[in-house]
Design a protein around this motif. Structure first.
Motif, short mmCIF file in Angstrom:
data_model
loop_
_atom_site.label_atom_id
_atom_site.label_comp_id
_atom_site.label_asym_id
_atom_site.label_seq_id
_atom_site.Cartn_x
_atom_site.Cartn_y
_atom_site.Cartn_z
N ALA A 137 1.41 -0.58 11.10
CA ALA A 137 2.59 -1.24 10.49
C ALA A 137 3.51 -0.24 9.80
O ALA A 137 4.60 -0.61 9.34
CB ALA A 137 2.13 -2.30 9.50
N GLY A 138 3.06 1.02 9.67
CA GLY A 138 3.95 2.05 9.12
C GLY A 138 3.51 2.63 7.80
O GLY A 138 4.13 3.59 7.31
N PHE A 139 2.44 2.09 7.18
CA PHE A 139 1.98 2.67 5.91
C PHE A 139 0.80 3.59 6.17
O PHE A 139 -0.24 3.16 6.67
CB PHE A 139 1.58 1.58 4.92
N ARG A 140 0.97 4.83 5.81
CA ARG A 140 -0.09 5.82 5.97
C ARG A 140 -0.69 6.10 4.60
O ARG A 140 -0.02 6.64 3.72
CB ARG A 140 0.45 7.10 6.61
N TRP A 141 -1.96 5.77 4.45
CA TRP A 141 -2.64 5.83 3.15
C TRP A 141 -2.54 7.20 2.52
O TRP A 141 -2.23 7.32 1.33
CB TRP A 141 -4.12 5.45 3.34
N TRP A 142 -2.79 8.24 3.31
CA TRP A 142 -2.81 9.60 2.76
C TRP A 142 -1.44 10.04 2.27
O TRP A 142 -1.34 10.76 1.27
CB TRP A 142 -3.36 10.56 3.81
N GLU A 143 -0.39 9.59 2.93
CA GLU A 143 0.96 9.92 2.47
C GLU A 143 1.27 9.19 1.15
O GLU A 143 1.88 9.77 0.24
CB GLU A 143 1.99 9.53 3.53
N GLY A 144 0.85 7.93 1.08
CA GLY A 144 1.06 7.18 -0.15
C GLY A 144 0.35 7.82 -1.32
O GLY A 144 0.92 7.94 -2.42
N TYR A 145 -0.89 8.27 -1.10
CA TYR A 145 -1.64 8.89 -2.20
C TYR A 145 -1.00 10.20 -2.63
O TYR A 145 -0.91 10.50 -3.83
CB TYR A 145 -3.09 9.13 -1.79
N GLU A 146 -0.55 10.98 -1.67
CA GLU A 146 0.10 12.26 -2.01
C GLU A 146 1.34 12.03 -2.86
O GLU A 146 1.58 12.75 -3.84
CB GLU A 146 0.47 13.00 -0.72
#
Length: 458
Positions: A327-336
């Motif tokens: 859906a477009g949400f990448r967990w690792w990018e959000g955490y960074e």
């Protein structure tokens, strides 16, 4: 003959003193650990106040807790006291004798009633309405979500502080928590009251989840001992009303389903493990910090060691992760990006050197003296606790230690660590049966004092 008879008459007295001292010495050690915990809390308060006096902005009115001094009573005061007395006086006997399924029902309903009563000590407005309202919380962002797919694909664009950035709680978490409230709103259950009800209803399941996990691992005897303590954990002060209580309930249910699935043969076991994996996958998208909670299911898998249900659970986790990623949400990018946003706010002013140990004082207040005594007994005799409970406790302690040392948990951990801290109840099974009511009373008294003397906020 007179000398011999005198010695014989005194011998039973000496023999009776040894067992009495054998019981007293561990209790004194327990009390010493509790006093050490109280000293830690006092020191955190004193040092915190000194820092405030020196102009260091901790963003706390009553360090180390995110609360303010405000002695008060409310509509929940009398019900909370009556419920506490009921659990203290009757809880251990009910937990020991009642059949398992009814016991879980009683545990849930009692926890729910206790949580609601504790919440209403602060009154309807502050205890319920104000906790999830305000421009920092999830409900403030519901109207921004016109399309869920668009929100997910653009979520990370609004994490960093700036024009159009998400509210503090939304930016500080993956989009799963926001999605829960969005979906509730879409089916007509929007608003603060419905959101608060969800937090309390789900948060009250933690004790049931812990009990079900232990029973699935063959340790029902441990579960029966700790269930009354799950009801009266001081952390319930922050379960109602807090989204972290919701997180704790989802995590506990996921671990319980995994334990049931990996210990049961056949398709039903595989389905339970799959359901557990789905819930555990969801926890990763409710809070970044719950990646540490993965130590709990790993402990379960290490104990059960069954391949097929384990693969089913992994499939559940990967399914949730795959859906969010697609859906477009990448967990690792959000955490960074979160690590950057975290220090764009008040975390940049809150000193790590203080909170790295003051956090533990908050943990003491959220878990209570019985947990300190139980942990002391576990440390003194690790094999005295069943292996499943022992491994789950070790996983919890490790998760808390990593969270504390990471620097991403500076203050408010009495709430943020709820998904971990509530599992620290397990060593309470080591407390002697004749002392259980007193330890339960201590737990309830601490919770009542916190809720009546302070106004908790988040």
């Amino acid at each position: 003959m007179r000398k011999v008879s005198t010695e014989l008459s005194q011998a039973p007295e000496h023999r009776s003193e040894r067992p009495r001292w054998r019981h007293v010495r561990p209790l004194l050690a327990d009390l010493a650990v509790v006093l050490a915990g109280a000293w830690l809390v006092w020191q955190a308060g004193v040092v915190g106040q000194r820092l405030l006096d020196r102009g260091v902005n901790l963003f706390l009115d009553f360090p180390p807790l995110f609360a303010s001094w405000a002695p008060h009573t409310g509509p929940g005061t009398i019900p909370a006291i009556l419920l506490a007395l009921t659990v203290v006086l009757g809880g251990p006997a009910v937990a020991a004798r009642l059949r398992w399924a009814p016991l879980l029902v009683v545990t849930y309903l009692t926890t729910l009633a206790w949580t609601v009563a504790m919440t209403l000590i602060d009154g309807w407005r502050h205890g319920v309405l104000d906790k999830l309202a305000g421009n920092k919380n999830y409900l403030a962002e519901i109207d921004r979500v016109d399309s869920v797919p668009v929100m997910l694909s653009n979520f990370t664009d609004n994490i960093l502080l700036g024009p159009g950035s998400w509210a503090v709680h939304v930016a500080g978490h993956p989009p799963g928590a926001l999605l829960v409230y969005v979906w509730m709103d879409r089916i007509g259950l929007g608003g603060v009251v419905a959101g608060a009800a969800l937090c309390v209803l789900v948060g009250a399941t933690v004790g049931v989840g812990i009990g079900a996990t232990l029973r699935a691992l063959g340790e029902e005897h441990v579960a029966r001992k700790v269930l009354p303590f799950t009801v009266l954990m001081p952390g319930v002060v922050w379960v109602g009303v807090s989204t972290d209580g919701l997180f704790a309930g989802v995590l506990a249910s996921g671990v319980a389903l995994l334990a049931c699935g990996t210990t049961r043969r056949g398709i039903l076991g595989d389905l339970a493990a799959l359901a557990g994996g789905l819930l555990l996958g969801l926890t990763l998208y409710l809070s970044y910090g719950l990646v540490l909670a993965g130590l709990l299911p790993l402990a379960v898998l290490a104990l059960t060691r069954r391949l097929r249900p384990s693969l089913a659970a992994v499939l559940g986790v990967l399914t949730v992760a795959g859906l969010f990623t697609a859906a477009g949400f990448r967990w690792w990018e959000g955490y960074e990006l979160l690590t950057v946003r975290y220090y764009q706010g008040i975390a940049s002013d809150r000193p790590y050197s203080y909170f790295v140990w003051a956090n533990l004082a908050c943990l003491v207040l959220a878990t209570g003296p019985a947990v300190l005594a139980g942990l002391r007994r576990l440390a003194a005799a690790p094999r005295s606790l069943a292996i499943g409970a022992r491994l789950l406790t070790s996983a919890t302690v490790l998760a808390v230690a990593i969270a504390d040392l990471s620097g991403m948990s500076k203050a408010e951990v009495e709430r943020i660590w709820l998904p971990f801290s509530l599992w620290l109840v397990l060593p309470c099974a080591l407390l002697p049966q004749r002392q259980v009511k007193w330890w339960l009373a201590a737990q309830a008294l601490l919770a009542l004092l916190i809720n009546h003397l302070l106004r908790t906020r988040w």
